[in-house]
Design an enzyme around this catalytic site. Sequence first.
Site, PDB file in Angstrom:
ATOM      1  N   ASP A  47      39.484  42.403  42.998  1.00 52.14           N
ATOM      2  CA  ASP A  47      39.258  42.595  41.567  1.00 52.14           C
ATOM      3  C   ASP A  47      37.757  42.678  41.299  1.00 52.14           C
ATOM      4  OD1 ASP A  47      40.335  42.516  38.728  1.00 52.14           O
ATOM      5  OD2 ASP A  47      38.945  40.830  38.678  1.00 52.14           O
ATOM      6  N   THR A  83      38.015  47.521  36.301  1.00 48.61           N
ATOM      7  CA  THR A  83      36.684  46.919  36.439  1.00 48.61           C
ATOM      8  C   THR A  83      35.951  47.428  37.678  1.00 48.61           C
ATOM      9  OG1 THR A  83      37.752  45.038  37.542  1.00 48.61           O
ATOM     10  CG2 THR A  83      37.301  44.813  35.206  1.00 48.61           C
ATOM     11  N   THR A  84      36.687  47.781  38.730  1.00 51.27           N
ATOM     12  CA  THR A  84      36.045  48.332  39.925  1.00 51.27           C
ATOM     13  C   THR A  84      35.611  49.774  39.680  1.00 51.27           C
ATOM     14  OG1 THR A  84      37.461  46.932  41.290  1.00 51.27           O
ATOM     15  CG2 THR A  84      36.328  48.725  42.400  1.00 51.27           C
ATOM     16  N   ASP A 101      45.893  41.382  34.736  1.00 49.97           N
ATOM     17  CA  ASP A 101      45.635  42.819  34.611  1.00 49.97           C
ATOM     18  C   ASP A 101      46.870  43.553  34.094  1.00 49.97           C
ATOM     19  OD1 ASP A 101      43.139  42.333  35.556  1.00 49.97           O
ATOM     20  OD2 ASP A 101      43.369  43.347  37.472  1.00 49.97           O
TER      21      ASP A 101
END
Length: 492
Positions: free
Chosen positions: A69, A102-103, A357
């Site tokens: 994550d 987010t990545t 998520d």
Amino acid sequence: MALAFDEFGRPFIILREQEQKTRLRGLDAQKANIAAGKAVARILRTSLGPKGMDKMLQSPDGEVTITNDGATILEQMDVDNQIAKLMVELSRSQDYEIGDGTTGVVVMAGALLEQAQKLLERGIHPIRVAEGYELASRIAFEHLERIAHKFEFSGADAEPLIRTCMTTLSSKIVNRCKRSLAEIAVKAVLAVADLERRDVNLDLIKVEGKVGGKLEDTELIYGIVVDKDMSHPQMPKQIEDAHIAILTCPFEPPKPKTKHKVDIDTVEKFQTLRQQEQKYFDDMVQKCKDVGATLVICQWGFDDEANHLLMHRNLPAVRWVGGVEWENCAQISGVDNRKIGQGNKMMIEETKRSIHDALCVARNLIRNNSIVYGGGSAEISCSIAVEAAADKYPGVEQYAIRAFADALDAIPMALAENSGLQPIETLSAVKSQQIKENNNCCGIDCNDVGTNDMREQNVFETLIGKQQQILLATQVVKMILKIDDVISPSEY
């Protein structure tokens, strides 16, 4: 640095060259900033997609975290560089606004910085690059609106929501249970959602983890989970239609606020004191019984005598319950006491992050039920559209717009690379297929299913999540490009 003494023999320290500071200006400052941002993006690049690698991070106290994550990785990294901290904030913003991607947003920002460096070396002013990026981001934003698909769902038919949550969980360590976890996430969100107002309060959903057992033991509880045992082992474990008395005071005799001393010199005095305490307990228990309570939840503790009395008066009790938990206990209509557990601690924490998520994705779809297809197909389609639009701009900005289109290709390239495919060859083939077939759903076949059509693979992403990625990455890169002077204090 030197040590000296004044006329009275008192020591003081002399710092030589105290006013000197390290300073980077112009292109050197921009290159240093870009290098810092690219370094952070490189760390996360290998964690992108369903076949992305995990990172192991060790905290100063020795606690180990294994995750892919992006927000968690950057949150736990010890970052000193100010530009690198901006990338951490970028990931945190995506996590706060959307909860997923987010990545990808950091990888996108790193690709934009890499393309910007090439333009700066060719002599293009950073402001023109930033303006070109802004134009390109608007083109990509509007193109995503055009290629987005809407799907209808309801409480009775939540399958589209489940499939989208499964896409989110595909890149996590829990992907072997992605179907069951996605169903749990969607049911939880629908249970607290206001579908008329298209709003979801995720604060009403609590994710708990317990060590022991296996991942398949995960279940959804419609109610409140209080991680406590009954105060006495012989108290009933299950209570239907419970009437709960919530005590915010200690279940014990009152103690004076000032210092006190009690002298007991005879058996009679001791018996009197004991009877007085017992009467106090009896009165408290009777008051709870009189209001019809069948369960007592106490914020504070109580001693063994009170516990024994509660058990004999058939009034089950739970002690040391936290403030947030007992505030929510009013919503419970039944009480069940059971032993649960799953996995080890690292697995539990990663599962909680994965479910978070999935909950955020389901919430976003309730707010806006538009989707784009995953596997890098949306980025490839945007790249083609931005590249085609660049020729309409006569100024230097068109170079920056084309560079933006090249940066969009970084996402599908990373997906192909992380899946063990030839990145350039795979990307070229998919892009060519999109143009020939006029099919913007063609993406990278990361799972080796045998088709590049993401509709057939049921791989979706939320429209607002993808748009937010592009907007946030562009804004941060513009901010970095506009810095041309870095002044740092000297190190002594």
